[in-house]
Motif scaffolding. Structure first.
Motif, PDB file in Angstrom:
ATOM      1  N   ILE A  43       0.820  -1.212   0.000  1.00 50.69           N
ATOM      2  CA  ILE A  43       0.000   0.000   0.000  1.00 50.69           C
ATOM      3  C   ILE A  43       0.859   1.269   0.000  1.00 50.69           C
ATOM      4  O   ILE A  43       1.897   1.336   0.653  1.00 50.69           O
ATOM      5  CB  ILE A  43      -0.993  -0.026   1.181  1.00 50.69           C
ATOM      6  N   THR A  44       0.405   2.251  -0.776  1.00 48.50           N
ATOM      7  CA  THR A  44       1.088   3.542  -0.889  1.00 48.50           C
ATOM      8  C   THR A  44       0.237   4.627  -0.221  1.00 48.50           C
ATOM      9  O   THR A  44      -0.940   4.406   0.092  1.00 48.50           O
ATOM     10  CB  THR A  44       1.280   3.917  -2.369  1.00 48.50           C
ATOM     11  N   GLU A  45       0.817   5.796  -0.043  1.00 53.07           N
ATOM     12  CA  GLU A  45       0.054   6.922   0.519  1.00 53.07           C
ATOM     13  C   GLU A  45      -1.129   7.281  -0.377  1.00 53.07           C
ATOM     14  O   GLU A  45      -2.199   7.634   0.118  1.00 53.07           O
ATOM     15  CB  GLU A  45       0.964   8.135   0.728  1.00 53.07           C
ATOM     16  N   GLU A  46      -0.927   7.185  -1.684  1.00 55.54           N
ATOM     17  CA  GLU A  46      -2.025   7.473  -2.612  1.00 55.54           C
ATOM     18  C   GLU A  46      -3.166   6.475  -2.431  1.00 55.54           C
ATOM     19  O   GLU A  46      -4.343   6.836  -2.516  1.00 55.54           O
ATOM     20  CB  GLU A  46      -1.529   7.440  -4.060  1.00 55.54           C
ATOM     21  N   GLN A  47      -2.827   5.218  -2.155  1.00 54.93           N
ATOM     22  CA  GLN A  47      -3.863   4.209  -1.938  1.00 54.93           C
ATOM     23  C   GLN A  47      -4.561   4.386  -0.586  1.00 54.93           C
ATOM     24  O   GLN A  47      -5.762   4.140  -0.481  1.00 54.93           O
ATOM     25  CB  GLN A  47      -3.264   2.812  -2.093  1.00 54.93           C
ATOM     26  N   TRP A  48      -3.826   4.840   0.429  1.00 56.23           N
ATOM     27  CA  TRP A  48      -4.488   5.188   1.688  1.00 56.23           C
ATOM     28  C   TRP A  48      -5.516   6.285   1.430  1.00 56.23           C
ATOM     29  O   TRP A  48      -6.630   6.259   1.972  1.00 56.23           O
ATOM     30  CB  TRP A  48      -3.477   5.642   2.742  1.00 56.23           C
ATOM     31  N   ALA A  49      -5.154   7.251   0.578  1.00 53.91           N
ATOM     32  CA  ALA A  49      -6.083   8.332   0.250  1.00 53.91           C
ATOM     33  C   ALA A  49      -7.307   7.794  -0.504  1.00 53.91           C
ATOM     34  O   ALA A  49      -8.428   8.281  -0.301  1.00 53.91           O
ATOM     35  CB  ALA A  49      -5.373   9.409  -0.567  1.00 53.91           C
ATOM     36  N   LEU A  50      -7.099   6.790  -1.367  1.00 54.23           N
ATOM     37  CA  LEU A  50      -8.236   6.161  -2.052  1.00 54.23           C
ATOM     38  C   LEU A  50      -9.173   5.508  -1.040  1.00 54.23           C
ATOM     39  O   LEU A  50     -10.402   5.623  -1.158  1.00 54.23           O
ATOM     40  CB  LEU A  50      -7.755   5.118  -3.062  1.00 54.23           C
ATOM     41  N   LEU A  51      -8.610   4.821  -0.059  1.00 54.67           N
ATOM     42  CA  LEU A  51      -9.436   4.211   0.983  1.00 54.67           C
ATOM     43  C   LEU A  51     -10.203   5.290   1.755  1.00 54.67           C
ATOM     44  O   LEU A  51     -11.397   5.137   2.036  1.00 54.67           O
ATOM     45  CB  LEU A  51      -8.583   3.377   1.935  1.00 54.67           C
ATOM     46  N   ASP A  52      -9.527   6.382   2.070  1.00 58.97           N
ATOM     47  CA  ASP A  52     -10.174   7.475   2.805  1.00 58.97           C
ATOM     48  C   ASP A  52     -11.349   8.053   2.016  1.00 58.97           C
ATOM     49  O   ASP A  52     -12.343   8.481   2.596  1.00 58.97           O
ATOM     50  CB  ASP A  52      -9.171   8.590   3.112  1.00 58.97           C
ATOM     51  N   GLY A  53     -11.250   8.061   0.698  1.00 57.83           N
ATOM     52  CA  GLY A  53     -12.291   8.627  -0.151  1.00 57.83           C
ATOM     53  C   GLY A  53     -13.347   7.631  -0.590  1.00 57.83           C
ATOM     54  O   GLY A  53     -14.275   7.989  -1.316  1.00 57.83           O
ATOM     55  N   SER A  54     -13.232   6.400  -0.157  1.00 63.60           N
ATOM     56  CA  SER A  54     -14.181   5.357  -0.578  1.00 63.60           C
ATOM     57  C   SER A  54     -15.454   5.395   0.257  1.00 63.60           C
ATOM     58  O   SER A  54     -15.441   5.765   1.424  1.00 63.60           O
ATOM     59  CB  SER A  54     -13.532   3.973  -0.454  1.00 63.60           C
ATOM     60  N   ASP A  55     -16.538   4.975  -0.368  1.00 64.60           N
ATOM     61  CA  ASP A  55     -17.805   4.823   0.346  1.00 64.60           C
ATOM     62  C   ASP A  55     -17.876   3.470   1.038  1.00 64.60           C
ATOM     63  O   ASP A  55     -18.574   3.319   2.039  1.00 64.60           O
ATOM     64  CB  ASP A  55     -18.983   4.959  -0.629  1.00 64.60           C
ATOM     65  N   ALA A  56     -17.172   2.478   0.478  1.00 69.08           N
ATOM     66  CA  ALA A  56     -17.166   1.119   1.038  1.00 69.08           C
ATOM     67  C   ALA A  56     -15.776   0.527   0.865  1.00 69.08           C
ATOM     68  O   ALA A  56     -15.108   0.771  -0.141  1.00 69.08           O
ATOM     69  CB  ALA A  56     -18.202   0.244   0.340  1.00 69.08           C
ATOM     70  N   ILE A  57     -15.362  -0.245   1.865  1.00 66.72           N
ATOM     71  CA  ILE A  57     -14.085  -0.949   1.805  1.00 66.72           C
ATOM     72  C   ILE A  57     -14.358  -2.422   2.082  1.00 66.72           C
ATOM     73  O   ILE A  57     -14.966  -2.764   3.097  1.00 66.72           O
ATOM     74  CB  ILE A  57     -13.071  -0.400   2.822  1.00 66.72           C
ATOM     75  N   VAL A  58     -13.922  -3.279   1.159  1.00 67.35           N
ATOM     76  CA  VAL A  58     -14.090  -4.725   1.308  1.00 67.35           C
ATOM     77  C   VAL A  58     -12.724  -5.303   1.673  1.00 67.35           C
ATOM     78  O   VAL A  58     -11.754  -5.120   0.933  1.00 67.35           O
ATOM     79  CB  VAL A  58     -14.631  -5.368   0.020  1.00 67.35           C
ATOM     80  N   PHE A  59     -12.660  -5.966   2.820  1.00 64.54           N
ATOM     81  CA  PHE A  59     -11.416  -6.552   3.306  1.00 64.54           C
ATOM     82  C   PHE A  59     -11.296  -7.995   2.814  1.00 64.54           C
ATOM     83  O   PHE A  59     -12.266  -8.750   2.840  1.00 64.54           O
ATOM     84  CB  PHE A  59     -11.390  -6.557   4.833  1.00 64.54           C
ATOM     85  N   GLY A  60     -10.095  -8.387   2.388  1.00 62.51           N
ATOM     86  CA  GLY A  60      -9.886  -9.755   1.927  1.00 62.51           C
ATOM     87  C   GLY A  60      -8.527 -10.288   2.323  1.00 62.51           C
ATOM     88  O   GLY A  60      -7.527  -9.564   2.256  1.00 62.51           O
ATOM     89  N   SER A  61      -8.504 -11.550   2.725  1.00 63.01           N
ATOM     90  CA  SER A  61      -7.246 -12.195   3.110  1.00 63.01           C
ATOM     91  C   SER A  61      -7.442 -13.697   3.101  1.00 63.01           C
ATOM     92  O   SER A  61      -8.544 -14.179   3.386  1.00 63.01           O
ATOM     93  CB  SER A  61      -6.846 -11.757   4.527  1.00 63.01           C
ATOM     94  N   PRO A  62      -6.383 -14.453   2.831  1.00 64.52           N
ATOM     95  CA  PRO A  62      -6.470 -15.881   3.106  1.00 64.52           C
ATOM     96  C   PRO A  62      -6.568 -16.097   4.603  1.00 64.52           C
ATOM     97  O   PRO A  62      -6.204 -15.223   5.394  1.00 64.52           O
ATOM     98  CB  PRO A  62      -5.144 -16.425   2.554  1.00 64.52           C
ATOM     99  N   THR A  63      -7.087 -17.235   4.987  1.00 64.93           N
ATOM    100  CA  THR A  63      -7.096 -17.623   6.395  1.00 64.93           C
ATOM    101  C   THR A  63      -5.882 -18.504   6.649  1.00 64.93           C
ATOM    102  O   THR A  63      -5.751 -19.575   6.065  1.00 64.93           O
ATOM    103  CB  THR A  63      -8.395 -18.366   6.754  1.00 64.93           C
TER     104      THR A  63
END
Length: 195
Positions: A43-63
């Motif tokens: 993740i980059t600072e620009e991508q943190w800003a994208l998350l900040d500007g999002s209406d929804a964030i979907v989290f994903g990871s392997p278990t």
């Protein structure tokens, strides 16, 4: 209706989870959202800003070992700056995961995501599907074949690559993406009406 912005913040160790992330993206795009795929281990600072500007964030990871991956946990810890300022309060959240076993403690990973979202003041969007593949007339090709309600869950054999992600699991993830985008659109329209 305003176009919702949906970001998918995910980690994929061996490629299986990225297949699900792309399926979530496809479903959200189909429902009219602007969508961003964000690898949390890069993740980059620009991508943190994208998350900040999002209406929804979907989290994903392997278990892995009964929870999200270490890379996702590092990302979750880094959200503490957003927690302190309540920067993601009232955004929507959802989640998806994959493991090698049929159960594989995937529920714990989804609960981890849900608690993270709650700490950040976000609203959780569940899968919204009845369980599939649980009767004599059902099929392993059913949506939600693993019978999980909290988010999209997938099972992929540990000795197979990303191409082996079950088509029904990918379709379930796509359904989740549509559901999140549609819910985000409804929230945006309601907020616009209230204003």
């Amino acid at each position: 209706m305003p176009q919702p912005v949906v970001s998918i913040a995910y980690h994929s160790g061996y490629g299986h989870t990225v297949v699900l992330a792309e399926a979530v993206r496809d479903g959200a795009v189909e429902a009219g959202a602007e969508v961003h795929l964000i690898k949390v281990d890069e993740i980059t600072e620009e991508q943190w800003a994208l998350l900040d500007g999002s209406d929804a964030i979907v989290f994903g990871s392997p278990t892995y070992m009964g929870t999200a991956s270490g890379a996702f946990h590092a990302f979750a810890e880094a959200t503490s700056a957003r927690w302190a300022t309540q920067a993601w309060k009232d955004k929507l959240a959802a989640g998806f995961t994959n493991s090698g076993s049929k159960s594989g403690d995937k529920l714990h990973t989804l609960q981890f995501f849900q608690i993270l979202a709650a700490q950040l003041g976000m609203h959780w969007v569940n899968l919204g599907l009845l369980p599939g593949w649980n009767s004599s007339t059902a099929s392993e090709t059913d949506l939600n074949r693993l019978g999980v309600f909290l988010g999209a869950a997938a099972q992929t054999n540990v000795d197979e690559g990303a191409e082996a992600v079950h088509k029904a699991d990918a379709a379930t993830a796509e359904h989740l993406g549509r559901r999140v985008a549609e819910t985000a659109g409804t929230f945006l329209a309601g907020r616009a009406q209230a204003a």
